[in-house]
Design a protein around this motif. Structure first.
Motif, PDB file in Angstrom:
ATOM      1  N   ASP A 187       0.574  77.017  -8.651  1.00  9.84           N
ATOM      2  CA  ASP A 187      -0.044  76.029  -9.616  1.00  9.84           C
ATOM      3  C   ASP A 187      -1.271  76.017 -10.238  1.00  9.84           C
ATOM      4  N   ALA A 238      -2.606  74.237 -12.031  1.00  9.74           N
ATOM      5  CA  ALA A 238      -3.385  72.512 -12.358  1.00  9.74           C
ATOM      6  C   ALA A 238      -3.675  72.501 -13.890  1.00  9.74           C
ATOM      7  N   ILE A 239      -2.757  72.861 -14.567  1.00 15.53           N
ATOM      8  CA  ILE A 239      -3.015  72.680 -16.244  1.00 15.53           C
ATOM      9  C   ILE A 239      -3.267  71.253 -16.730  1.00 15.53           C
ATOM     10  N   ILE A 240      -4.354  71.095 -17.303  1.00 17.46           N
ATOM     11  CA  ILE A 240      -4.886  69.978 -18.183  1.00 17.46           C
ATOM     12  C   ILE A 240      -4.301  70.402 -19.539  1.00 17.46           C
ATOM     13  N   GLU A 299      -4.236  65.512 -22.376  1.00 16.94           N
ATOM     14  CA  GLU A 299      -4.130  65.228 -21.187  1.00 16.94           C
ATOM     15  C   GLU A 299      -5.424  65.145 -20.368  1.00 16.94           C
ATOM     16  N   ALA A 321      -7.775  65.293 -16.294  1.00 10.04           N
ATOM     17  CA  ALA A 321      -7.591  65.910 -15.156  1.00 10.04           C
ATOM     18  C   ALA A 321      -6.769  65.075 -14.077  1.00 10.04           C
ATOM     19  N   ASP A 339      -4.014  63.344 -15.119  1.00 14.13           N
ATOM     20  CA  ASP A 339      -2.758  63.670 -15.461  1.00 14.13           C
ATOM     21  C   ASP A 339      -2.257  65.264 -14.752  1.00 14.13           C
ATOM     22  N   ALA A 340      -3.110  66.122 -14.727  1.00 14.75           N
ATOM     23  CA  ALA A 340      -2.921  67.344 -14.141  1.00 14.75           C
ATOM     24  C   ALA A 340      -2.800  67.223 -12.924  1.00 14.75           C
ATOM     25  N   ASN A 360       0.576  65.793 -12.485  1.00 16.22           N
ATOM     26  CA  ASN A 360       1.630  66.713 -12.475  1.00 16.22           C
ATOM     27  C   ASN A 360       1.756  67.817 -11.407  1.00 16.22           C
ATOM     28  N   SER A 361       0.856  67.889 -10.631  1.00 21.73           N
ATOM     29  CA  SER A 361       0.839  68.974  -9.552  1.00 21.73           C
ATOM     30  C   SER A 361       1.608  68.283  -8.402  1.00 21.73           C
ATOM     31  N   ALA A 408      -7.895  72.404 -13.619  1.00 12.13           N
ATOM     32  CA  ALA A 408      -8.473  71.454 -12.970  1.00 12.13           C
ATOM     33  C   ALA A 408      -8.501  71.623 -11.281  1.00 12.13           C
ATOM     34  N   ILE A 465       4.771  69.437 -18.128  1.00 12.21           N
ATOM     35  CA  ILE A 465       5.402  69.482 -16.854  1.00 12.21           C
ATOM     36  C   ILE A 465       6.835  69.334 -17.049  1.00 12.21           C
TER      37      ILE A 465
END
Length: 343
Positions: free
Chosen positions: A18, A20-22, A26, A28, A30-31, A34-35, A62, A320
């Motif tokens: 993962d 942890a894409i921002i 979005e 951090a 939000d990231a 999503n994670s 992130a 996501i």
């Protein structure tokens, strides 16, 4: 190394990397939400582990503090293994990492992995900002042994013990994209993970070296290798290709645009025709893109040809919802076997 048919009798273990894409628009926070969703879905669908990589000063990633992120994810899951893929050990003291991951292992027994790399995880300006010792990479092998000893409760530093950490024996992995990491993992008898999702060049040679030079250890009796693949699985070939084009543009823009510069799709496509753009595109050489059966076949053929025991999948779609769908589709088809493919 020659092509090989996958002759395993058990299903190929699949895991998730993962990033942890921002996403666009979005935060951090939000990231991280999503994670959590991604780890919960991976757990429900039978993936073995989820890893998070230490990156710094990257506006769209992130995961600068993997141990903190792992603690958060662990509290929202129950069985899946979680780990750093990896901690850039030269950025830290071995004692600090032993305490952090010893804490995680004490809170979540049997669920924590610790992958170790020797790169800075960022650019040279950021390296200076982190007060990183320029010679720290040269001490990486010694630091791995010091960290391992702390976690085993057999400190190599007189009078110093990792609390928590001592006796937790958190399993260590060596991460790499070159022969250095392969040889180190083999010499120390540790599992080896190759970063082929962005550094494909030395994959086959590195795995070959790792297997041929492996020495059994207290942690591992036989070599165990894992490699990473970018995955975009969708309900149609056209939609998967659309997502892949978007992902490729994002990566080219991330690497080649100046900080704060916003590039149009046309400008990024122009960059992709340059030698630098082609080099960034080549980083995504190992990418499984398509419908569920196409992606599952690619992953199995990749594992057989590369001679790895496990594949860690980086679901690289922009949203996501797309990443969760990709995780689901691959899980649905992951036991498919295929014919050999040249890797």
């Amino acid at each position: 190394m020659t092509d090989a048919t996958d002759t395993r009798t058990e299903p190929l273990p699949l895991s998730v990397l993962d990033l942890a894409i921002i996403g666009s628009g979005e935060t951090a926070g939000d990231a991280f939400a999503n994670s959590v969703a991604l780890a919960q879905r991976a757990e429900a669908r039978g993936y073995r582990r989820v890893w998070y990589a230490e990156h710094h000063n990257m506006s769209v990633i992130a995961s600068s503090s993997p141990s903190v992120l792992i603690a958060h994810i662990a509290n929202h899951t129950s069985t899946i293994r979680l780990g750093a893929g990896g901690v850039m050990l030269p950025n830290h003291s071995p004692l600090t990492i032993a305490e952090q991951y010893g804490t995680l292992a004490s809170l979540h027994p049997g669920r924590i992995d610790l992958g170790l790399g020797r790169a800075p995880g960022s650019d040279q300006t950021t390296v200076r900002a982190m007060r990183r010792d320029p010679a720290a990479s040269d001490r990486f092998p010694e630091d791995v042994l010091e960290l391992q000893a702390y976690l085993a409760g057999e400190s190599r530093v007189a009078g110093v013990e990792a609390v928590p950490g001592a006796g937790t024996e958190v399993p260590l992995w060596i991460l790499g994209s070159s022969l250095f990491g392969a040889r180190l993992a083999a010499m120390f008898g540790l599992p080896y993970a190759f970063a082929s999702h962005f550094a494909p060049g030395a994959l086959l040679q590195a795995i070959d070296v790792y297997r041929s030079e492996f020495r059994p250890s207290a942690q591992l009796a036989e070599p165990y290798a894992m490699a990473a693949v970018n995955v975009i699985a969708s309900d149609s070939e056209g939609d998967a290709e659309r997502q892949f084009v978007a992902m490729r543009r994002m990566r080219v823009g991330r690497f080649l645009a100046r900080r704060g510069q916003e590039l149009s799709d046309d400008e990024i496509d122009q960059l992709m025709t340059t030698p630098q753009g082609q080099q960034v595109a080549q980083m995504m050489h190992y990418s499984a893109v398509g419908t569920a059966d196409v992606v599952a076949r690619y992953v199995h053929e990749f594992a057989a040809a590369a001679q790895v025991d496990e594949v860690i999948t980086a679901h690289a779609s922009a949203t996501i919802e797309e990443r969760l769908r990709s995780v689901d589709l691959l899980a649905d088809a992951h036991q498919l076997a295929g014919t050999p493919v040249a890797v």
